[in-house]
Design a protein around this motif. Structure first.
Motif, PDB file in Angstrom:
ATOM      1  N   GLY A 102     -13.893 -13.991 -33.043  1.00  0.00           N
ATOM      2  CA  GLY A 102     -14.082 -15.441 -33.128  1.00  0.00           C
ATOM      3  C   GLY A 102     -12.756 -16.167 -33.243  1.00  0.00           C
ATOM      4  N   GLY A 103     -11.823 -15.597 -34.032  1.00  0.00           N
ATOM      5  CA  GLY A 103     -10.512 -16.216 -34.172  1.00  0.00           C
ATOM      6  C   GLY A 103      -9.768 -16.247 -32.857  1.00  0.00           C
ATOM      7  N   THR A 104      -9.848 -15.134 -32.090  1.00  0.00           N
ATOM      8  CA  THR A 104      -9.210 -15.104 -30.771  1.00  0.00           C
ATOM      9  C   THR A 104      -9.781 -16.192 -29.881  1.00  0.00           C
ATOM     10  N   LEU A 105     -11.112 -16.310 -29.880  1.00  0.00           N
ATOM     11  CA  LEU A 105     -11.766 -17.347 -29.070  1.00  0.00           C
ATOM     12  C   LEU A 105     -11.254 -18.731 -29.464  1.00  0.00           C
ATOM     13  N   ALA A 106     -11.182 -18.997 -30.780  1.00  0.00           N
ATOM     14  CA  ALA A 106     -10.781 -20.322 -31.249  1.00  0.00           C
ATOM     15  C   ALA A 106      -9.337 -20.630 -30.836  1.00  0.00           C
TER      16      ALA A 106
END
Lengths: 88, 170, 112
Positions: free
Chosen positions: C63-67
């Motif tokens: 999720g952090g990578t996506l954000a």
């Protein structure tokens, strides 16, 4: 857990707006109108790709969107230089 | 000496972007070792290739941290102006009530970066679109969707933005 | 939190649609650039902002990578969109397209 479905729905809606812009791309009386429509479609494609990246759970799509944004910017600059008349 | 600083600043910026893109790639830390090495090599190459092009003469002033702080604070008035701009454009789309024209004004900005910030801000704020910027006189030619004054001052067209651009980049 | 995400997505879609409609409804190139650039940029802030919020709410590495990647895409979009539209407007003017219904045109008489 938050659902992914709304992101896919929003991406589909944006794809619909892309068709509206393509209408201007088809009927635009001058080349500049078509270039503006193409620029709008490019922005919508980038946003749609990011939304699909969240909706389908594929981060790779977001990376593709970044590269697409930069390449479409360069192509817009070249089209603008062409509209100016002359390559100097 | 100057070229070394230019190279270091450009390479540091490129490395920062690369590290953001590869965040959470390592199994034991935020970054894996191979990503760090590849990022350093690529950032050095970018610094050599683009440093001379991207770095304006006298661009040292952007190394001051308070200018970066101002650049971040600038987001607040810019976002507010963008919100007003979009409601304004929405109203004009619906009613078709426009009075367009191209006006000239001179905000008196000297550096390239300040002019770039102001031109991009003008494009995003209510009813205005930068068409041309004269390189040596610094005059802006702006397409205004609702002309209220044939010979406007910079404040008529874009409010406080010239002051912000001067504060950030001059 | 879900309601906030839905609201962001809806507002983003609304402004993007407004940009597409402005493209069809305005009379000449310059006013079309006005509508298209402003509305799609502003709409993209909300749409991609929803993705960033969604990524951070996941809390894990994916999720952090996506954000973060979505945030980088947003920054590139914000930097390149006004610049590209400025280049298009300048190219159109130098290519000889006059603004329709213009009440004043300072670029016409001696410049540069």
């Amino acid at each position: 857990m938050i659902a992914e479905l709304p992101f896919t729905v929003a991406a589909v809606v944006l794809a619909g707006f892309m068709f509206v812009s393509v209408l201007r791309l088809a009927i635009g009386p001058t080349a500049a109108d078509r270039a503006v429509a193409l620029d709008t479609v490019n922005t919508l494609v980038v946003t749609t790709m990011v939304l699909l990246g969240a909706g389908l759970g594929q981060v790779v799509l977001v990376d593709v969107a970044i590269v697409y944004a930069l390449l479409s910017f360069v192509s817009t600059l070249y089209i603008a230089r062409y509209l100016e008349g002359g390559w100097g | 000496m100057r070229r070394l600083v230019v190279w270091a600043a450009t390479a540091a910026f490129a490395l920062a972007v690369y590290l953001l893109l590869t965040l959470w790639s390592g199994s034991w830390g935020l970054w894996s070792l191979s990503e760090l090495v590849v990022g350093a090599v690529l950032a050095s190459i970018v610094g050599v290739a683009c440093g001379g092009v991207l770095w304006e003469r006298g661009g040292w002033r952007m190394l001051m941290p308070h200018r970066w702080l101002l650049l971040v604070l600038y987001i607040i008035p810019l976002f507010w102006a963008m919100a007003r701009a979009n409601v304004d454009v929405a109203w004009r789309v619906i009613t078709g009530n426009i009075r367009p024209g191209i006006v000239r004004f001179d905000p008196g900005l000297k550096t390239e970066l300040a002019r770039t910030i102001l031109a991009n801000s003008i494009t995003l704020t209510p009813g205005t679109l930068t068409v041309d910027v004269s390189d040596h006189s610094g005059a802006f030619y702006v397409h205004w969707i609702n002309v209220t004054d044939d010979n406007p001052t910079p404040e008529d067209v874009c409010g406080a933005f010239p002051a912000w651009a001067r504060r950030i980049a001059e | 939190m879900n309601a906030l995400l839905y609201a962001l997505l809806a507002v983003g879609a609304l402004f993007n649609g407004l940009g597409a409609v402005a493209l069809l409804r305005f009379p000449d190139v310059y006013t079309r650039i006005h509508g298209a650039t402003k509305c799609t940029t502003f709409g993209s802030i909300f749409s991609i902002g929803a993705v960033v919020l969604y990524g951070f709410l996941q809390g894990d590495g994916a999720g952090g990578t996506l954000a973060v990647h979505a945030l980088i895409a947003l920054v590139f979009l914000l930097l390149t969109n006004p610049t590209g539209s400025h280049a298009l407007a300048r190219g159109a003017y130098r290519g000889g397209i006059k603004p329709a219904q213009a009440v004043v045109d300072h670029m016409e008489k001696g410049k540069r």
